[in-house]
Design a protein around this motif. Structure first.
Motif, PDB file in Angstrom:
ATOM      1  N   GLY A 177      43.092 113.361  74.022  1.00  0.00           N
ATOM      2  CA  GLY A 177      42.750 112.096  74.666  1.00  0.00           C
ATOM      3  C   GLY A 177      43.421 110.893  74.036  1.00  0.00           C
ATOM      4  O   GLY A 177      43.011 109.752  74.263  1.00  0.00           O
ATOM      5  N   LEU A 178      44.458 111.122  73.251  1.00  0.00           N
ATOM      6  CA  LEU A 178      45.126 110.025  72.552  1.00  0.00           C
ATOM      7  C   LEU A 178      46.304 109.429  73.319  1.00  0.00           C
ATOM      8  O   LEU A 178      46.757 108.346  72.997  1.00  0.00           O
ATOM      9  CB  LEU A 178      45.606 110.489  71.175  1.00  0.00           C
ATOM     10  N   LEU A 179      46.808 110.135  74.337  1.00  0.00           N
ATOM     11  CA  LEU A 179      47.938 109.611  75.099  1.00  0.00           C
ATOM     12  C   LEU A 179      47.442 108.470  75.978  1.00  0.00           C
ATOM     13  O   LEU A 179      46.482 108.608  76.723  1.00  0.00           O
ATOM     14  CB  LEU A 179      48.568 110.704  75.959  1.00  0.00           C
ATOM     15  N   THR A 180      48.090 107.323  75.863  1.00  0.00           N
ATOM     16  CA  THR A 180      47.667 106.152  76.626  1.00  0.00           C
ATOM     17  C   THR A 180      48.816 105.618  77.469  1.00  0.00           C
ATOM     18  O   THR A 180      49.984 105.788  77.132  1.00  0.00           O
ATOM     19  CB  THR A 180      47.177 105.018  75.701  1.00  0.00           C
ATOM     20  N   ALA A 181      48.443 104.940  78.532  1.00  0.00           N
ATOM     21  CA  ALA A 181      49.426 104.245  79.352  1.00  0.00           C
ATOM     22  C   ALA A 181      49.849 102.992  78.609  1.00  0.00           C
ATOM     23  O   ALA A 181      49.102 102.469  77.772  1.00  0.00           O
ATOM     24  CB  ALA A 181      48.810 103.874  80.704  1.00  0.00           C
ATOM     25  N   SER A 182      51.019 102.487  78.916  1.00  0.00           N
ATOM     26  CA  SER A 182      51.483 101.285  78.217  1.00  0.00           C
ATOM     27  C   SER A 182      50.544 100.104  78.447  1.00  0.00           C
ATOM     28  O   SER A 182      50.323  99.297  77.543  1.00  0.00           O
ATOM     29  CB  SER A 182      52.911 100.938  78.636  1.00  0.00           C
ATOM     30  N   SER A 183      49.933 100.001  79.631  1.00  0.00           N
ATOM     31  CA  SER A 183      48.991  98.902  79.881  1.00  0.00           C
ATOM     32  C   SER A 183      47.745  99.043  79.020  1.00  0.00           C
ATOM     33  O   SER A 183      47.186  98.045  78.550  1.00  0.00           O
ATOM     34  CB  SER A 183      48.605  98.859  81.361  1.00  0.00           C
ATOM     35  N   THR A 184      47.320 100.272  78.767  1.00  0.00           N
ATOM     36  CA  THR A 184      46.175 100.501  77.896  1.00  0.00           C
ATOM     37  C   THR A 184      46.540 100.155  76.461  1.00  0.00           C
ATOM     38  O   THR A 184      45.741  99.561  75.732  1.00  0.00           O
ATOM     39  CB  THR A 184      45.718 101.971  77.989  1.00  0.00           C
ATOM     40  N   GLY A 185      47.752 100.501  76.059  1.00  0.00           N
ATOM     41  CA  GLY A 185      48.206 100.147  74.717  1.00  0.00           C
ATOM     42  C   GLY A 185      48.253  98.648  74.510  1.00  0.00           C
ATOM     43  O   GLY A 185      47.954  98.141  73.430  1.00  0.00           O
ATOM     44  N   ALA A 186      48.617  97.940  75.563  1.00  0.00           N
ATOM     45  CA  ALA A 186      48.658  96.474  75.465  1.00  0.00           C
ATOM     46  C   ALA A 186      47.279  95.903  75.180  1.00  0.00           C
ATOM     47  O   ALA A 186      47.147  94.856  74.520  1.00  0.00           O
ATOM     48  CB  ALA A 186      49.226  95.886  76.747  1.00  0.00           C
ATOM     49  N   ALA A 187      46.237  96.591  75.626  1.00  0.00           N
ATOM     50  CA  ALA A 187      44.875  96.135  75.351  1.00  0.00           C
ATOM     51  C   ALA A 187      44.586  96.150  73.850  1.00  0.00           C
ATOM     52  O   ALA A 187      43.806  95.332  73.349  1.00  0.00           O
ATOM     53  CB  ALA A 187      43.864  96.995  76.106  1.00  0.00           C
ATOM     54  N   ALA A 188      45.212  97.067  73.105  1.00  0.00           N
ATOM     55  CA  ALA A 188      45.037  97.101  71.652  1.00  0.00           C
ATOM     56  C   ALA A 188      45.565  95.821  71.018  1.00  0.00           C
ATOM     57  O   ALA A 188      44.979  95.277  70.087  1.00  0.00           O
ATOM     58  CB  ALA A 188      45.750  98.312  71.045  1.00  0.00           C
ATOM     59  N   VAL A 189      46.677  95.346  71.540  1.00  0.00           N
ATOM     60  CA  VAL A 189      47.260  94.107  71.022  1.00  0.00           C
ATOM     61  C   VAL A 189      46.314  92.941  71.294  1.00  0.00           C
ATOM     62  O   VAL A 189      46.040  92.119  70.406  1.00  0.00           O
ATOM     63  CB  VAL A 189      48.650  93.848  71.632  1.00  0.00           C
TER      64      VAL A 189
END
Length: 155
Positions: free
Chosen positions: A100-112
């Motif tokens: 469950g660690l693979l994320t979409a780039s938009s989801t990764g942007a939420a981390a920022v």
């Protein structure tokens, strides 16, 4: 206050002190690294520099309203890992999906974004803003990277 957020990557954990020093020397001298680094290795060196700079900035200017954090978007399927050998990339994607660690780039942007507003965090992983510790990089190498980047910036 000032919040400094650097976008990192888990790949900084794959760079040795020797590799980062070799990379810095080549960048400083404007020469090619011999033997050349793969694109993934060069990427990991640049992300190690990002983490080291955030660490150094926090150490040097922390307090008085200054905070620094590394935002690690998580495992994202990018052009870098598309260059890996097929078997390695397949294993990476399978493990990242199963865990469950693979994320979409938009989801990764939420981390920022999360890192921008969580002023207590120093390293945020993934869109849920999980606080983790950066790798235990050689402190002398971190200091060298920070000082080198400061020299490049002329500060």
């Amino acid at each position: 206050g000032i919040r400094f957020v650097a976008v990192g990557s888990f790949t900084h954990r794959t760079t040795s002190s020797a590799r980062i020093r070799r990379w810095m020397a080549a960048v400083h001298e404007g020469t090619d690294i011999k033997p050349p680094l793969t694109p993934a290795a060069a990427y990991s060196c640049s992300k190690t520099a990002v983490v080291a700079y955030a660490w150094g900035a926090r150490r040097r200017w922390g307090g008085d309203g200054f905070t620094a954090c590394v935002a690690d978007p998580g495992l994202v399927d990018t052009a870098i890992n598309r260059e890996w050998p097929a078997a390695l990339r397949g294993l990476y994607l399978a493990v990242a999906r199963v865990t469950g660690l693979l994320t979409a780039s938009s989801t990764g942007a939420a981390a920022v974004l999360h890192a921008c507003f969580d002023e207590e965090a120093t390293y945020v992983y993934g869109a849920r803003g999980v606080r983790v510790q950066p790798s235990d990089t050689d402190p002398a190498a971190r200091e060298e990277v920070f000082d080198y980047l400061e020299d490049l910036a002329g500060t």
